[in-house]
Write an enzyme that holds these catalytic residues in place. Structure first.
Site, PDB file in Angstrom:
ATOM      1  CG  ASP A 270      49.638 -10.871 -13.710  1.00 35.19           C
ATOM      2  OD1 ASP A 270      49.463  -9.690 -13.252  1.00 35.19           O
ATOM      3  OD2 ASP A 270      48.539 -11.991 -13.486  1.00 35.19           O
ATOM      4  CG  ASN A 271      49.981  -6.437 -14.627  1.00 38.98           C
ATOM      5  OD1 ASN A 271      50.112  -5.038 -15.106  1.00 38.98           O
ATOM      6  ND2 ASN A 271      48.832  -6.533 -13.842  1.00 38.98           N
TER       7      ASN A 271
ATOM      8  CE  LYS B 227      43.074 -13.864  -8.261  1.00 36.93           C
ATOM      9  NZ  LYS B 227      44.625 -13.778  -9.069  1.00 36.93           N
TER      10      LYS B 227
ATOM     11  CB  CYS C  94      51.287 -16.673 -16.630  1.00 37.61           C
ATOM     12  SG  CYS C  94      52.501 -15.852 -15.836  1.00 37.61           S
TER      13      CYS C  94
END
Lengths: 769, 271
Positions: free
Chosen positions: B129-130, B85, B187
Site C-alpha cells: 500500500d505504499n 497477518k 488510504c
C-alpha cells in the site's frame, strides 16, 4: 414350463428385458462392433465369467435362498450337457454354475434358464449378489421362523432396479433363521437374524461384514425391525454403499472398508440417516409380497419311524421340525455334481420330498420333507449316483476353485482338499470332530471362506533358496454366531505337502483343542531349508514344480503381491548386508543377490518365472528396462553383474549406489501397482513407438460416476494418451451418455462412436490436440 | 505426480475447462506464487490462489491485524485482532485447502532481504500500500527476472499492470520514482471502498493463474484502471520507456535500494 409349480423367485421384468437383449449384444461383440473390454463390462454383471482357459465361460445361476425346483434342475442339467461340460458346481453362496460354455452358446443358456424362471443376472460384477438363507430354512428345528420367503422377496425387490447392477462393488445379503448362523450372516455386507418380539416376526440386522482381504465381522445396525421393514433396510444400506463405497479402488470398495474408514458409530449414523430418507421418500418400484416358499409338506405316512429311526442308519439324515419328516443331505465333492445326477436329485425330491432341492453353504444339496419311511428309499436311489452320503461323517472340507481354474489362484486348493480327504480316509475319526470344518482358499481372497472355518488354510508362497515353496497359512478360532462372531486367526505357516499329515495327527487327537493345533503347527512349520525334499516344491496334484508362471493380472492378484514383496524384502536385506559387509567378496555377493532379487521380483506380473540368473536379467531388460520403467543405465549394471558372476570382473564394490537406486525404483513400481497389475508410477523414459501406439486401446470405466465428474476423469485419461489415439469411455445411460460426448466434441476432440452395450454405453473419443 | 481421486474431485471445475485440464491443474499444483502484503489486495488473491491449488504460496507482511483492517481485508476475522497477518492469512488459506504450502515471512520487505525471498517463486503479487514498497518489488523482480502483478487502490479507483521484466513496460517506465511524501494521499487519509480491494486483488490472482497456465492475454504494456462508481474499466496502452531508469537504454538503477519516501504512517500493511 413342464410343471404347474411357480418358480420360487419371481424374476423382475427389467431382468427379463435385459436377458432378452443379451443375444443381440453377443452378436455385436462377435461381429467386432463392441470392444472386448466394453463387452466384458456388460458380460460380468450378467453373471458370465471367463474361466482360466481363454474362450471358456462360466454361467453363475442365482438360486434365491438356495431353493430350486426339480424342473429347474432338469433344465440346468440339460443346458450343462448341451452347452457346457456336463458338470454343475454348487457355490458357497448357494448358486449353481454351468462351466465351459462357449460365448456363442451363452445366449442359449440364458434364454433356456429364463424359460424356467432362472437367471444369472447379477451373478457377477458389482451387483446385488444372490440373497442367501439358511439351507434348512423352513424345516430347521432351531429356527425362529422360516426366513427363505424374506430372502426371496428382498432379492425380488432389489433386482428390479438397474442401480443394483452398478454398485461400487458386490453387495451380499444373507438371512439367518437363528443365532447359530449356518448361513454366515455375521460376515455378510448385510445380515438379517430372525427374531420374534412380542409375538411379531422381525430381524436383528448387521452390516459391513466380509471375508477376503481386510476381513471384518459385521456390526449391528438394528436391534429389531419388523418383517415388513426389510426392504427399507436393504435399500438404505444400498444407498449408503453407493454413496460412500470407494469406486476408485476396487480393492477397498466393499462396504466393510466404509465401516473401517469411518468407524461403527459413524457408520450406524449414516445408515440411520439413509433409512430416514428412504422412509420419508417411500420405496420405489414394486414391493414384492412375502410368499411362503415351502411347497406343501408331505404328511408323514408312517410316523412310527420318527426321528430316531433313520438317523440310526444314515449319517446324512436330520429330523425336521415337523415330526416324522426328515432332511437328506447329499454330499458333493467340492460342490461338483454330474448333470444327470443333478436332474435325478430333482426327480427324487419330486417323488419323496417337498419338491424342492436346497443348495447349501457347504456346497452340498438337501432334499427336505422326506417321510421317515421313505428315507431308505431316497438313500437307495441316491446311492446309484456319484454323490457322497457319508459326507457328514467326516470333517467337512470346502475349497475354492484354486489355481487350476482361477486366474487369481496361488495354490491348488482342490488338490490339497483331495490329499486331506485321502489321508483322513485311513484314519479313525472320532465322533466329536465330525462337525469340524476345513476351509481352503488358494490365495488371500478367501473364496473358500477359510476365515470362518474351524481350521482354515490359506495358500501362500515362500521362497526357499531361490525356489518357490507352496505353503498354507493355518488359521483357527473362528466363530460365526450372531453377536459372537470372530474370524479365524493365523497360527502359523506350513508347507503344503505337510498339511495332510498334520491334520491327520490333529484329528487323531482333538482338533478343537487350540493348544494342540498351535503345537502341531509349530512342529510342522519348523524345517531346515536345505533338508526339504524336492517333492515339497510341487503343489498337491501337480507334476510341475510350483510356479507362478501364467498367473497374471486377474481381478486382484493378491497372492502375486505377496510373492513380489518377498523378493523386494530379500533385495533390501541384501543391500543392508552389503552396507555392513567387511570383505569385498562379501560385498559383491550381497550386491549381486540384491540385484537378482530386485530384477526377479516384478517379472511375475508379466507371467514370467525365469529359470536362471541370465534369464532373469534378460526378462527384466525386455519388460522393464526397454519400456522405460527403470533407468536405461540399468542395462550396463546387469552386464557388469553377469561379468562378475562369470569371473570377468573382480568386484562389484563400485555398484552399491546404483544397485540401491534400482531396488528403490523397483519397490516404487511395486507400490504403484493398480488392480490390473499395471504400474501407476510414471515411466522414467517415455516409450516412443508409434506402431505400438496405433493399435493400443485405452479404456476407462466410468459407470457409476455422475456428471460432471465422469467427464473430468475421462478428460484426465485422454490427456494421458497420444494425439490421434482413441480412448474408450464406458458410461451409464441417461445424463452421462448425453453429456460427456458433447463435452468432448465442444473441446475439439472427435467422438468416433457411441455404442450401446446393454445398460451402458461405450464412447470412443479420439484425442485431437 | 498424477492427480489423486480427491484432487480430481476438488479441482474438477478447473479440469473441465478446455484451457486447464488435468495437465494445467498439475502445473498449478507445482507452482509457487509470492504475495507481498497480506492486506486488502493480498486477501482475495491469497484465498483464491489457495483454493485454486497453487502448490506453494508465500506471504510477506510485518503487521498484525487491527480493527481498521477488517472493513476490506477479508482474510482476517475479528477473532484475529492482534495476530500476525501472515499467520492469520495462512490459517484461512489452509482451512480452504490443506494441501497448499504457505510460507510466511513476518518481516517488512526491504532492499536487504527481498532478493533472498523472491528467487524460486514463479510469480509475485504486489499487494502493498505504499510507493517505496511498490518500487522495491518492481526493481527486485527486474533483477531476479520474475513476472509480477502491480496494483493500487484508493477511494473508488484501482489500477493494475502485469510486468514481464525486460519484455514489457515496468512500473518505473510509467512512474520514474516515488512521489514526495504527502503528495498522494494514502488510504487512511483518503479512504477506500472495501470491495474495491476484492475486485482488484481478484484480478491480480487472475493474472497470476493465467501466467502460470500460459493462457489468455496478460495486462502487459497497458495500465488497466477501474472506477467503482461508474463501473468502468479502461485500458491505457503504453510502451516500454527507453528512458526508464531501470529497464531503459541507459539504466541508472543498477542495484536495489530502498526509496526515501516512507510516509504511510497508517495502520495499514507496512512492508
Amino acid at each position: 414350463m413342464d410343471t404347474g409349480k411357480q418358480p420360487i423367485l419371481h424374476i423382475p421384468q427389467s431382468v427379463v428385458d435385459d436377458i432378452n437383449g443379451y443375444r443381440g449384444q453377443v452378436e455385436k461383440f462377435l461381429k467386432g462392433e463392441t470392444s472386448p473390454v466394453a463387452f466384458r463390462a456388460y458380460r460380468v454383471p450378467m453373471g458370465i465369467y471367463e474361466q482360466r482357459t481363454e474362450g471358456s465361460f462360466m454361467v453363475r445361476i442365482r438360486i434365491g435362498a438356495g431353493m430350486v425346483l426339480p424342473y429347474q434342475l432338469e433344465r440346468i442339467a440339460r443346458l450343462s450337457k448341451t452347452c457346457g461340460n456336463g458338470i454343475l458346481h454348487v457355490t458357497t453362496r448357494q448358486d449353481i454354475q454351468i462351466h465351459e460354455v462357449s460365448i456363442e452358446d451363452t445366449p442359449d443358456v440364458l434364454e433356456g434358464l429364463l424359460e424356467v424362471g432362472l437367471s444369472s443376472r447379477g451373478g457377477g460384477g458389482n451387483t446385488v449378489r444372490n440373497v442367501t438363507a439358511c439351507p434348512r430354512a423352513g424345516v430347521c428345528r432351531r429356527e425362529q421362523f422360516d426366513v427363505a420367503p424374506y430372502a426371496v422377496a428382498t432379492a425380488e425387490y432389489l433386482l428390479q432396479f438397474r442401480s443394483s447392477y452398478n454398485l461400487p462393488r458386490k453387495y451380499k445379503i444373507v438371512f439367518s433363521g437363528c443365532s447359530d448362523d449356518c448361513a454366515f450372516a455375521s460376515v455378510a455386507d448385510l445380515g438379517f437374524f430372525a427374531r420374534v418380539q412380542d409375538g411379531a416376526k422381525g430381524f436383528a440386522v448387521y452390516a459391513g461384514g466380509g471375508l477376503g482381504s481386510n476381513p471384518n465381522v459385521a456390526v449391528k445396525i438394528e436391534d429389531f425391525v419388523g418383517d415388513s421393514e426389510i426392504f427399507e433396510v436393504a435399500e438404505a444400506i444400498k444407498r449408503l454403499f453407493d454413496k460412500h463405497g470407494d469406486r476408485a479402488n476396487k480393492h477397498r470398495a466393499r462396504l466393510r472398508y466404509v465401516l473401517a474408514r469411518i468407524g461403527p458409530e459413524q457408520f450406524v449414523k449414516l445408515y440411520k440417516d439413509e433409512r430416514r430418507e428412504v422412509a420419508k421418500q417411500g420405496l420405489e418400484g414394486l414391493i414384492p409380497e412375502i410368499r411362503a416358499t415351502s411347497v406343501s409338506p408331505v404328511e408323514p405316512t408312517e410316523p412310527g419311524d420318527k426321528d430316531a429311526g433313520p438317523k440310526q442308519y444314515a449319517a446324512n439324515v436330520e429330523p425336521e421340525k415337523i415330526e416324522g419328516l426328515f432332511t437328506v443331505e447329499i454330499g458333493l465333492n467340492l460342490g461338483d455334481i454330474l448333470a444327470d445326477d443333478l436332474a435325478e436329485v430333482g426327480q427324487i425330491a419330486e417323488e419323496f420330498g417337498r419338491g424342492v432341492v436346497r443348495t447349501t453353504q457347504l456346497q452340498n444339496l438337501l432334499i427336505t420333507g422326506v417321510a421317515g419311511s421313505d428315507v431308505f428309499r431316497v438313500n437307495d436311489r441316491l446311492s446309484e449316483l456319484s454323490v457322497d452320503l457319508t459326507a457328514t461323517d467326516k470333517p467337512h472340507i470346502v475349497a475354492c476353485a484354486g489355481a487350476a481354474t482361477c486366474k487369481l489362484g496361488l495354490c491348488l486348493s482342490r488338490g490339497l482338499a483331495q490329499a486331506i480327504s485321502d489321508r483322513l480316509a485311513d484314519e479313525e475319526i472320532s465322533d466329536r470332530i465330525r462337525e469340524t470344518s476345513i476351509r481352503i482358499s488358494g490365495c488371500p481372497n478367501s473364496c473358500g471362506h477359510h476365515l470362518i472355518a474351524d481350521i482354515g488354510l490359506q495358500g501362500r508362497a515362500k521362497r526357499i533358496n531361490g525356489r518357490l515353496l507352496p505353503c498354507y497359512d493355518v488359521l483357527a478360532g473362528a466363530k460365526t454366531r450372531e453377536a459372537d462372531a470372530r474370524l479365524a486367526e493365523r497360527v502359523g505357516t506350513v508347507p503344503a505337502k505337510r498339511i495332510p499329515d498334520m491334520l491327520a495327527e490333529a484329528f487323531k487327537q482333538d482338533a478343537s483343542d487350540p493348544q494342540l493345533l498351535t503345537d502341531l503347527v509349530q512342529r510342522y512349520s519348523n524345517f531346515s531349508p536345505d533338508q526339504l525334499a524336492d517333492d515339497y516344491y510341487f503343489d498337491h496334484g501337480s507334476d510341475e514344480p510350483f510356479s507362478l508362471a501364467g498367473r497374471g493380472p486377474g481381478e486382484c492378484g493378491a497372492g502375486v503381491m505377496d510373492v513380489i514383496k518377498l523378493d523386494i524384502d530379500e533385495a533390501k536385506e541384501a543391500i543392508q548386508a552389503a552396507l555392513l559387509a567387511q570383505w569385498e567378496t562379501d560385498l559383491s555377493d550381497h550386491l549381486y543377490k540384491a540385484l537378482l532379487a530386485a530384477t526377479r521380483s516384478l517379472l511375475v506380473i508379466f507371467g514370467l518365472e525365469p529359470k536362471n540368473d541370465r534369464e532373469t536379467f534378460t526378462q527384466f531388460s525386455d519388460n522393464l528396462i526397454r519400456p522405460g520403467w527403470v533407468e536405461p543405465q540399468t542395462q550396463q549394471l546387469l552386464h557388469k553383474a553377469i561379468d562378475w558372476r562369470m569371473g570377468d570382473r573382480a568386484s562389484l564394490d563400485d555398484l552399491g549406489p546404483q544397485t540401491t537406486a534400482l531396488v528403490r525404483r523397483v519397490e516404487e513400481l511395486f507400490l504403484s501397482l493398480d488392480a490390473n497389475l499395471k504400474f501407476k508410477a510414471e515411466p522414467i523414459v517415455q516409450e516412443d513407438d508409434p506402431t505400438q501406439a496405433e493399435g493400443q486401446t485405452h479404456t476407462i470405466d466410468l459407470r457409476g460416476v455422475a456428471c460432471p465428474l465422469n467427464f473430468v476423469k475421462a478428460k484426465i485419461e485422454l490427456e494421458k494418451i497420444a494425439v490421434g489415439e482413441i480412448l474408450e469411455v464406458l458410461l451409464d445411460e441417461g445424463e452421462p451418455v448425453r453429456n460427456v460426448p458433447d463435452s468432448f466434441a465442444a473441446q475439439g476432440h472427435e467422438v468416433v462412436r457411441i455404442d450401446g452395450v446393454g445398460d451402458h454405453f461405450c464412447v470412443g473419443v479420439r484425442r485431437k490436440k | 505426480m498424477p492427480l489423486s481421486e480427491q484432487q480430481i474431485e476438488r479441482y474438477s471445475r478447473h479440469i473441465i475447462l478446455e484451457q486447464v485440464g488435468g495437465a494445467g491443474q498439475e502445473k498449478l499444483l507445482s507452482s509457487k506464487v509470492l504475495i507481498v502484503g497480506a492486506g486488502g489486495l493480498g486477501a482475495p488473491a491469497g484465498l483464491y490462489l489457495a483454493a485454486a491449488g497453487v502448490g506453494t504460496i508465500g506471504l510477506v507482511d510485518a503487521d498484525s491485524v487491527d480493527l481498521t483492517n477488517l472493513q476490506r481485508q477479508i482474510i482476517h476475522h475479528t477473532s484475529d485482532l492482534g495476530v500476525e497477518k501472515v499467520a492469520s492469512a495462512r490459517n484461512k488459506m489452509q482451512a480452504i485447502n490443506p494441501e497448499v504450502t504457505v510460507e510466511t515471512y513476518h518481516i517488512k520487505a526491504t532492499a536487504d532481504n527481498i532478493r533472498k525471498i523472491i528467487p524460486g517463486y514463479d510469480f509475485v503479487i504486489d499487494g502493498t500500500d505504499n510507493f517505496p514498497a511498490k518500487f522495491l518489488i518492481n526493481d527486485a523482480c527486474f533483477f531476479e527476472r520474475i513476472p509480477f502483478s502491480h496494483a493500487g487502490i484508493l477511494r473508488f479507483e484501482g489500477q493494475l499492470i502485469t510486468v514481464l521484466p525486460r519484455e514489457t513496460a515496468c512500473y518505473r517506465c510509467i512512474f520514474h520514482s516515488a512521489p514526495p511524501a504527502g503528495a498522494v494521499p494514502t488510504c487512511s487519509q483518503a479512504g477506500v471502498l472495501g470491495v474495491l480491494a476484492g475486485v482488484i486483488g481478484s484480478l491480480q490472482a487472475t493474472e497470476a493463474m493465467k501466467y502460470l497456465l500460459d493462457i489468455g492475454d496478460l495486462v502487459t504494456n497497458a495500465l488497466l484502471t477501474y472506477n467503482a462508481l461508474t463501473l468502468e474499466f479502461r485500458k491505457v496502452r503504453l510502451n516500454r520507456n527507453p528512458d526508464c531508469p531501470l529497464c531503459g537504454e541507459n539504466p541508472q538503477i543498477t542495484e536495489l535500494t530502498d526509496e526515501e519516501q516512507t510516509i504511510c504512517d497508517l495502520n495499514d500493511s507496512k512492508h
